[in-house]
Design an enzyme around this catalytic site. Structure first.
Site, PDB file in Angstrom:
ATOM      1  N   GLU A   1      -5.438  -8.721   0.735  1.00 27.21           N
ATOM      2  CA  GLU A   1      -6.106  -8.415   2.011  1.00 27.21           C
ATOM      3  C   GLU A   1      -7.579  -8.153   1.740  1.00 27.21           C
ATOM      4  O   GLU A   1      -7.924  -7.531   0.732  1.00 27.21           O
ATOM      5  CB  GLU A   1      -5.536  -7.150   2.684  1.00 27.21           C
TER       6      GLU A   1
ATOM      7  N   GLU B   1       0.795  -1.231   0.000  1.00 27.40           N
ATOM      8  CA  GLU B   1       0.000   0.000   0.000  1.00 27.40           C
ATOM      9  C   GLU B   1       0.829   1.283   0.000  1.00 27.40           C
ATOM     10  O   GLU B   1       0.944   1.983   1.011  1.00 27.40           O
ATOM     11  CB  GLU B   1      -0.964   0.021   1.191  1.00 27.40           C
TER      12      GLU B   1
HETATM   13  C1  GBH Z   1      -4.648  -2.294   5.504  1.00 21.37           C
HETATM   14  O1  GBH Z   1      -4.782  -0.941   5.172  1.00 21.37           O
HETATM   15  C2  GBH Z   1      -3.251  -2.579   6.006  1.00 21.37           C
HETATM   16  O2  GBH Z   1      -2.454  -3.128   4.984  1.00 21.37           O
HETATM   17  C3  GBH Z   1      -3.214  -3.457   7.220  1.00 21.37           C
HETATM   18  O3  GBH Z   1      -1.944  -3.429   7.787  1.00 21.37           O
HETATM   19  C4  GBH Z   1      -4.289  -3.024   8.194  1.00 21.37           C
HETATM   20  O4  GBH Z   1      -4.227  -3.701   9.413  1.00 21.37           O
HETATM   21  C5  GBH Z   1      -5.623  -3.256   7.537  1.00 21.37           C
HETATM   22  O5  GBH Z   1      -5.701  -2.577   6.325  1.00 21.37           O
HETATM   23  C6  GBH Z   1      -6.828  -2.822   8.355  1.00 21.37           C
HETATM   24  O6  GBH Z   1      -6.862  -1.443   8.509  1.00 21.37           O
HETATM   25  O7  GBH Z   1      -7.868   6.903   9.757  1.00 21.37           O
HETATM   26  O8  GBH Z   1      -9.572   7.876   8.369  1.00 21.37           O
HETATM   27  O9  GBH Z   1      -7.220   8.301   7.889  1.00 21.37           O
HETATM   28  C7  GBH Z   1      -6.074  -0.576   4.720  1.00 21.37           C
HETATM   29  C8  GBH Z   1      -6.103   0.835   4.171  1.00 21.37           C
HETATM   30  C9  GBH Z   1      -5.587   3.036   4.828  1.00 21.37           C
HETATM   31  C10 GBH Z   1      -7.548   2.018   5.633  1.00 21.37           C
HETATM   32  C11 GBH Z   1      -5.632   4.039   5.946  1.00 21.37           C
HETATM   33  C12 GBH Z   1      -7.636   3.030   6.740  1.00 21.37           C
HETATM   34  C13 GBH Z   1      -7.017   5.235   7.460  1.00 21.37           C
HETATM   35  C14 GBH Z   1      -8.257   6.016   7.348  1.00 21.37           C
HETATM   36  N1  GBH Z   1      -6.187   1.789   5.239  1.00 21.37           N
HETATM   37  N2  GBH Z   1      -7.008   4.262   6.352  1.00 21.37           N
HETATM   38  S1  GBH Z   1      -8.229   7.374   8.429  1.00 21.37           S
END
Ligand code: GBH
Length: 499
Positions: free
Chosen positions: A405, A209
């Site tokens: 994922e 990512e």
């Molecule tokens: C994945 O990211 C990761 O690869 C993994 O490590 C993680 O545990 C899993 O998802 C579950 O989250 O807080 O409103 O700014 C998923 C993509 C990008 C989704 C960051 C959440 C933060 C939103 N993520 N996003 S915010």
């Protein structure tokens, strides 16, 4: 031939066939069922191909623990989680699931689940504590033990080189991803890992990512909610970080292939944004295609990765904020991949509209279903349209895609008996997996599915408050308990069917 110019022609032709036997079973197209009675039967019974990669996914900092053991030095996430106010409850990955010591139990849980594939990540500061230079053999030995245990249970290891735990030493030395110096260091790290583990690992992913570790890790103007939690002056600084990440990926692809002794598979795990046509008519499907290429940040990441160019519409939108690109960069970024990992959690509905971009995205009403995190709206079709747009929008007809994922946080624990009854996750996974199966039926080259996550773990800025596991972890005792969703997934794997 140096590794930058090492061409993959020798390995590539054979790779898909050797590594994915029997997976790419169908021709693309809705007429399949009419022309092939066996395919018709398969369609009717909602099955997956026999050799489909059923797996589970984790990442080093989220579950290993043993943060200061056997020579590991801090990563930017150690620093960040130990900084007051950054992570809920001040949680850190110091102990996490103690997987470093309990990996044998965890492999046993995978074996019982029935998965034949496991996606994990390597902790860069565990194996090269200063980010560059000396390899820490004790760190490499941990991954050897893990892979041996996996192989003894018939489970294929899929290793991700970077799941966000950058060695703090490189952040201190040159500001981490802000510097182009990281491209070489990352490729050297990749070479060291293939040298150290290449007899055990043939399936590699470079980065996890790019969007998240760049945009959620480095904010424009404001400090960001992920490590290193910095504020950048301009969007251009952020786009330059993305550019460095793309280059690091490309250089690492070449490094892996140059160091590998035999056939190997090189992939990347990306959370590109899927767009779902709200009504499946040609005009709205076209709107979804436009949204896929024209909205931040697909044009900045998945488009150059797969086509060797930043999307022209996206680039024009950036104006003076566009990243600096040197001669040869786009060629280096554009490496032929053996497979593409798609991290899918949610998506956005779109429809055709008379706007300059040619589409409009739709808001979700207050009552729209979502899982136990504000960003996690339930959009099962996003996984189907994400897969489909890799072909339809980016022209990658033969690129094998696996879901690297997919999952959700559950709403437990409520009580010690109810906490294992994650019917919300069963519902979520079933809906998404049916859409993966739809992509299989339509002939798209989907070859595997790794739910996030094998077990509850350190959920970044949410600490231990959000649980994504098929297996429940009691952090006080480290006791693992399979949830209802684990039993459900076990049955899907066993039958090869999702209903
Ligand atoms: C994945 O990211 C990761 O690869 C993994 O490590 C993680 O545990 C899993 O998802 C579950 O989250 O807080 O409103 O700014 C998923 C993509 C990008 C989704 C960051 C959440 C933060 C939103 N993520 N996003 S915010």
């Amino acid at each position: 031939m140096d590794r930058r110019h090492f061409l993959t022609a020798t390995a590539l032709g054979a790779t898909a066939n050797q590594l994915l036997p029997g997976l790419l079973h169908g021709q693309r197209g809705p007429d399949l069922a009419e022309s092939d009675p066996q395919a018709a039967l398969q369609k009717a019974s909602r099955t997956f191909p026999t050799n489909f990669w059923w797996g589970a996914a984790t990442a080093a900092y989220q579950l290993e623990g043993a943060a200061a053991e056997d020579g590991r030095k801090p990563s930017i996430w150690d620093t960040f989680s130990h900084t007051k106010g950054k992570v809920v409850n001040g949680d850190t990955g110091d102990v996490a699931c103690d997987h470093y010591h309990r990996y044998k139990d965890d492999v046993e849980l995978m074996a019982e689940l029935g998965v034949k594939h496991y996606r994990f990540s390597i902790s860069w500061p565990r194996v090269i504590p200063d980010g560059r230079g000396t390899v820490n053999q004790k760190g490499v030995d941990f991954y050897k033990r893990l892979c041996d245990e996996l192989r003894a249970h018939g489970i294929t290891p899929h290793a991700t080189l970077y799941h966000w735990d950058l060695p703090q030493a490189l952040q201190d030395k040159y500001k981490g991803w802000q510097s182009r110096e990281i491209v070489n260091d990352f490729a050297d790290y990749a070479t060291a890992m293939v040298n150290g583990l290449g007899d055990r690992v043939t399936h590699w992913m470079t980065l996890n990512e790019i969007l998240t570790f760049s945009v959620v890790g480095y904010g424009v103007g404001n400090t960001a909610p992920h490590a290193p939690g910095l504020a950048l002056a301009r969007k251009k600084d952020q786009l330059q970080i993305i550019h460095h990440a793309l280059l690091a990926h490309g250089h690492a692809c070449q490094a892996i292939r140059a160091a590998a002794k035999g056939t190997c598979s090189v992939a990347i795990a990306e959370n590109f944004s899927p767009y779902v046509p709200v009504v499946e008519t040609p005009e709205h499907i076209e709107a979804a295609r436009l949204a896929f290429t024209r909205t931040d940040f697909n044009g900045a990441i998945i488009t150059p990765l797969l086509t060797g160019k930043y999307d022209p519409y996206w680039l024009a939108q950036q104006g003076a904020e566009a990243p600096d690109v040197k001669a040869g960069d786009m060629e280096l970024i554009h490496q032929k991949l053996d497979a593409l990992g798609f991290n899918c959690y949610t998506g956005t509905y779109v429809r055709a509209a008379n706007t300059p971009a040619g589409f409009e995205t739709l808001d979700t009403f207050e009552g729209y279903p979502r899982m136990a995190l504000p960003w996690l709206t339930l959009v099962p079709e996003s996984i189907y349209w994400g897969i489909r747009m890799i072909t339809d929008a980016l022209g990658q007809k033969a690129l094998p895609i696996f879901i690297s994922e997919n999952g959700c946080a559950d709403s437990g624990p409520v009580s010690s008996t109810r906490e294992m009854q994650d019917t919300d996750r069963v519902m979520y996974l079933r809906q998404y997996l049916r859409q993966v199966q739809r992509a299989v039926d339509d002939g798209y080259p989907v070859v595997g599915y790794f739910p996030w996550s094998l077990m509850d773990n350190f959920e970044w800025a949410e600490g231990y408050t959000k649980r994504f596991g098929l297996v429940h972890v009691d952090y006080a005792t480290q006791k693992r308990t399979p949830k209802l969703s684990y039993r459900w997934f076990q049955q899907v794997i066993k039958s090869g069917v999702v209903r």
